[in-house]
Design a protein around this motif. Structure first.
Motif, PDB file in Angstrom:
ATOM      1  N   MET A  53     -18.910  29.562  27.390  1.00  8.11           N
ATOM      2  CA  MET A  53     -19.347  28.211  27.038  1.00  8.11           C
ATOM      3  C   MET A  53     -20.591  27.817  27.829  1.00  8.11           C
ATOM      4  SD  MET A  53     -18.623  25.830  24.989  1.00  8.11           S
ATOM      5  CE  MET A  53     -19.365  24.215  24.756  1.00  8.11           C
ATOM      6  N   THR A  75     -21.209  26.028  17.715  1.00  4.70           N
ATOM      7  CA  THR A  75     -21.696  24.771  17.147  1.00  4.70           C
ATOM      8  C   THR A  75     -22.873  24.226  17.938  1.00  4.70           C
ATOM      9  OG1 THR A  75     -19.457  24.255  16.362  1.00  4.70           O
ATOM     10  CG2 THR A  75     -21.035  22.439  16.455  1.00  4.70           C
ATOM     11  N   THR A 122     -20.141  17.621  15.650  1.00  2.00           N
ATOM     12  CA  THR A 122     -19.260  17.614  16.812  1.00  2.00           C
ATOM     13  C   THR A 122     -18.800  19.022  17.133  1.00  2.00           C
ATOM     14  OG1 THR A 122     -18.471  15.410  16.217  1.00  2.00           O
ATOM     15  CG2 THR A 122     -17.124  16.678  17.766  1.00  2.00           C
ATOM     16  N   ALA A 123     -18.946  19.380  18.397  1.00  2.17           N
ATOM     17  CA  ALA A 123     -18.512  20.701  18.846  1.00  2.17           C
ATOM     18  C   ALA A 123     -17.044  20.628  19.237  1.00  2.17           C
ATOM     19  CB  ALA A 123     -19.361  21.164  20.040  1.00  2.17           C
ATOM     20  N   MET A 124     -16.158  20.952  18.306  1.00  3.31           N
ATOM     21  CA  MET A 124     -14.725  20.823  18.544  1.00  3.31           C
ATOM     22  C   MET A 124     -14.169  22.072  19.214  1.00  3.31           C
ATOM     23  SD  MET A 124     -11.676  19.863  15.835  1.00  3.31           S
ATOM     24  CE  MET A 124     -12.235  18.160  15.741  1.00  3.31           C
ATOM     25  N   SER A 125     -13.368  21.876  20.238  1.00  2.00           N
ATOM     26  CA  SER A 125     -12.756  22.994  20.954  1.00  2.00           C
ATOM     27  C   SER A 125     -11.529  23.480  20.206  1.00  2.00           C
ATOM     28  CB  SER A 125     -12.352  22.553  22.367  1.00  2.00           C
ATOM     29  OG  SER A 125     -11.355  21.546  22.308  1.00  2.00           O
ATOM     30  N   ASP A 126     -10.991  24.627  20.629  1.00  2.00           N
ATOM     31  CA  ASP A 126      -9.780  25.153  20.005  1.00  2.00           C
ATOM     32  C   ASP A 126      -8.621  24.173  20.165  1.00  2.00           C
ATOM     33  OD1 ASP A 126     -11.290  27.331  19.432  1.00  2.00           O
ATOM     34  OD2 ASP A 126     -10.377  28.668  20.891  1.00  2.00           O
ATOM     35  N   GLN A 155     -20.563  26.016  10.085  1.00  2.00           N
ATOM     36  CA  GLN A 155     -21.678  26.253  11.007  1.00  2.00           C
ATOM     37  C   GLN A 155     -22.533  27.447  10.567  1.00  2.00           C
ATOM     38  OE1 GLN A 155     -22.435  23.979  13.145  1.00  2.00           O
ATOM     39  NE2 GLN A 155     -20.546  22.897  12.559  1.00  2.00           N
ATOM     40  N   ASN A 170     -16.949  30.638  21.791  1.00  2.00           N
ATOM     41  CA  ASN A 170     -16.011  30.125  20.802  1.00  2.00           C
ATOM     42  C   ASN A 170     -16.716  29.200  19.812  1.00  2.00           C
ATOM     43  OD1 ASN A 170     -16.442  27.800  22.275  1.00  2.00           O
ATOM     44  ND2 ASN A 170     -14.391  27.717  23.150  1.00  2.00           N
ATOM     45  N   ARG A 230     -14.323  25.595   9.891  1.00  2.00           N
ATOM     46  CA  ARG A 230     -15.349  25.078  10.801  1.00  2.00           C
ATOM     47  C   ARG A 230     -16.402  26.154  11.098  1.00  2.00           C
ATOM     48  NH1 ARG A 230     -14.205  20.084  13.316  1.00  2.00           N
ATOM     49  NH2 ARG A 230     -12.839  18.972  11.886  1.00  2.00           N
ATOM     50  N   ASN A 289     -24.371  26.819  26.301  1.00  2.00           N
ATOM     51  CA  ASN A 289     -25.139  25.613  26.651  1.00  2.00           C
ATOM     52  C   ASN A 289     -26.530  25.968  27.150  1.00  2.00           C
ATOM     53  OD1 ASN A 289     -23.481  23.239  26.176  1.00  2.00           O
ATOM     54  ND2 ASN A 289     -22.111  24.032  27.725  1.00  2.00           N
ATOM     55  N   GLN A 340     -16.822  26.014  19.644  1.00  2.00           N
ATOM     56  CA  GLN A 340     -17.529  24.921  20.304  1.00  2.00           C
ATOM     57  C   GLN A 340     -18.914  25.375  20.765  1.00  2.00           C
ATOM     58  OE1 GLN A 340     -15.390  23.329  23.654  1.00  2.00           O
ATOM     59  NE2 GLN A 340     -16.521  21.409  23.654  1.00  2.00           N
TER      60      GLN A 340
END
Length: 378
Positions: free
Chosen positions: A144, A176, A302-306, A265, A171, A261, A148, A173
């Protein structure tokens, strides 16, 4: 390697899997003084000392002859330290010749070769780079934080055209976030769709949910086995709530939503890459030309997590009736014939003992007298 300093020979030199302990100083000197060819391949070099690797990086900061460099599968004694990662950052920020760079690691059955988490700091130098076009950085476990960092690079760098960053434990997130960065980047022409990351992410969340379901079932079984102790809750000892039971339908719903999802993307990224390729070919996007990306796709999503996906699915799942424990039902029926109510605290009434004849105000005296009588008999 070069006839004259600063004039690179158009050749590709391979020094793969060699021991460089004794000659690393001469190699670093040749790189620094620009006695190097246009393409240098140094794959699978095992650096016994991190300082040797750092010497190579220091020399690359001012090199003006190497256009393509392969340092993939380099092995260090341990994760690169802060000084080495900062040197890599300076290479990215200061080198004006390097156009292709491969610093991928390797994921093997017996060993792992990568630089460590400090690599994320080194990558920040790419924000200032104006020469590099092709970057390969696979198998470096960026995660992650690396996603970023790369997204920040893509927002600032306007010269990279090909980025290869699969197999980095990124992942949905992280993916995304990267796609959101590509929305405002008009130079990247090739970027991975992260199929391997998608498969790994779906397997990971499916496995985690199945383990959670198994644990919940075990807790539920243990809960049932301790029914006698739970029945004592009528005397002030309350049973714990069992863990949430995930059904196979829940697992299927989470995996399906996760796949949707990812697909969304991927579609967004495909549009951005197609837009950039058209621009590179001189086709400027315009209204009605079929190449313009819609505003709805350009907006960051929105960057949704697991865990966020799991919560979304469970919140939309039809509540299942909580069937009573058959042992508790049996105990309730048994004590009910004696006038004992097993209503638990929090259900609207306090725990009580109701004799079918004695009024409520006489219950405490009735119980106390019964306890004393029982004690005297023993």
């Amino acid at each position: 390697m070069a006839r004259e300093a600063g004039q690179a020979r158009e050749l590709q030199l391979h020094v793969n899997a060699n021991k460089l302990e004794k000659g690393v100083g001469e190699i670093a000197k040749a790189i620094k003084e620009n006695h190097t060819p246009s393409h240098l391949v140094m794959r699978m070099i095992e650096f016994e000392k991190e300082d040797h690797f750092r010497q190579i990086l220091e020399a690359l900061r001012t090199n003006t002859t190497i256009r393509s460099l392969d340092l993939s599968k380099a092995s260090l004694p341990y994760d690169a330290n802060e000084l080495t990662c900062d040197t890599l950052r300076l290479v990215f920020a200061e080198n004006t010749t390097l156009q292709e760079l491969d610093i991928s690691g390797e994921q093997a059955h017996l060993e792992v070769t990568r630089f460590g988490i400090g690599l994320n700091h080194g990558l920040t130098g790419l924000k200032e780079n104006k020469a590099l076009k092709v970057l390969r950085i696979e198998y470096q476990n960026l995660g992650m934080e690396g996603a970023n960092t790369l997204s920040s690079v893509l927002e600032h760098n306007k010269h990279l055209t090909h980025v290869h960053c699969e197999h980095n434990d990124i992942n949905l997130q992280g993916f995304t976030i990267l796609v959101n960065a590509l929305a405002t980047n008009y130079t990247v022409l090739e970027f991975p769709f992260m199929h391997n990351e998608q498969d790994a992410s779906m397997k990971r969340i499916s496995t985690n949910m199945m383990e959670t379901r198994t644990q919940a079932q075990k807790m539920k079984d243990d809960h049932n086995k301790s029914s006698v102790r739970r029945s004592l809750s009528t005397f002030g000892i309350h049973k714990p709530m069992p863990a949430q039971d995930l059904t196979p339908q829940d697992v299927d719903a989470v995996v399906r939503l996760l796949a949707e999802r990812w697909d969304t993307q991927m579609q967004r990224m495909a549009m951005f890459l197609e837009r950039n390729r058209n621009i590179a070919n001189g086709i400027e996007p315009g209204p009605g030309d079929g190449y313009t990306v819609g505003e709805e796709f350009l907006r960051p999503t929105t960057a949704m997590s697991d865990n966020g996906i799991l919560e979304t699915v469970l919140s939309n799942t039809t509540p299942r009736a909580d069937m009573p424990n058959p042992v508790d039902t049996h105990m309730n029926a048994k004590f009910g014939n004696l006038g004992i109510s097993t209503i638990q605290e929090g259900d609207g009434e306090e725990n009580s003992f109701q004799h079918p004849i004695m009024p409520r105000y006489g219950q405490r005296n009735y119980l106390e007298s019964g306890a004393r009588m029982g004690g005297s008999n023993r």
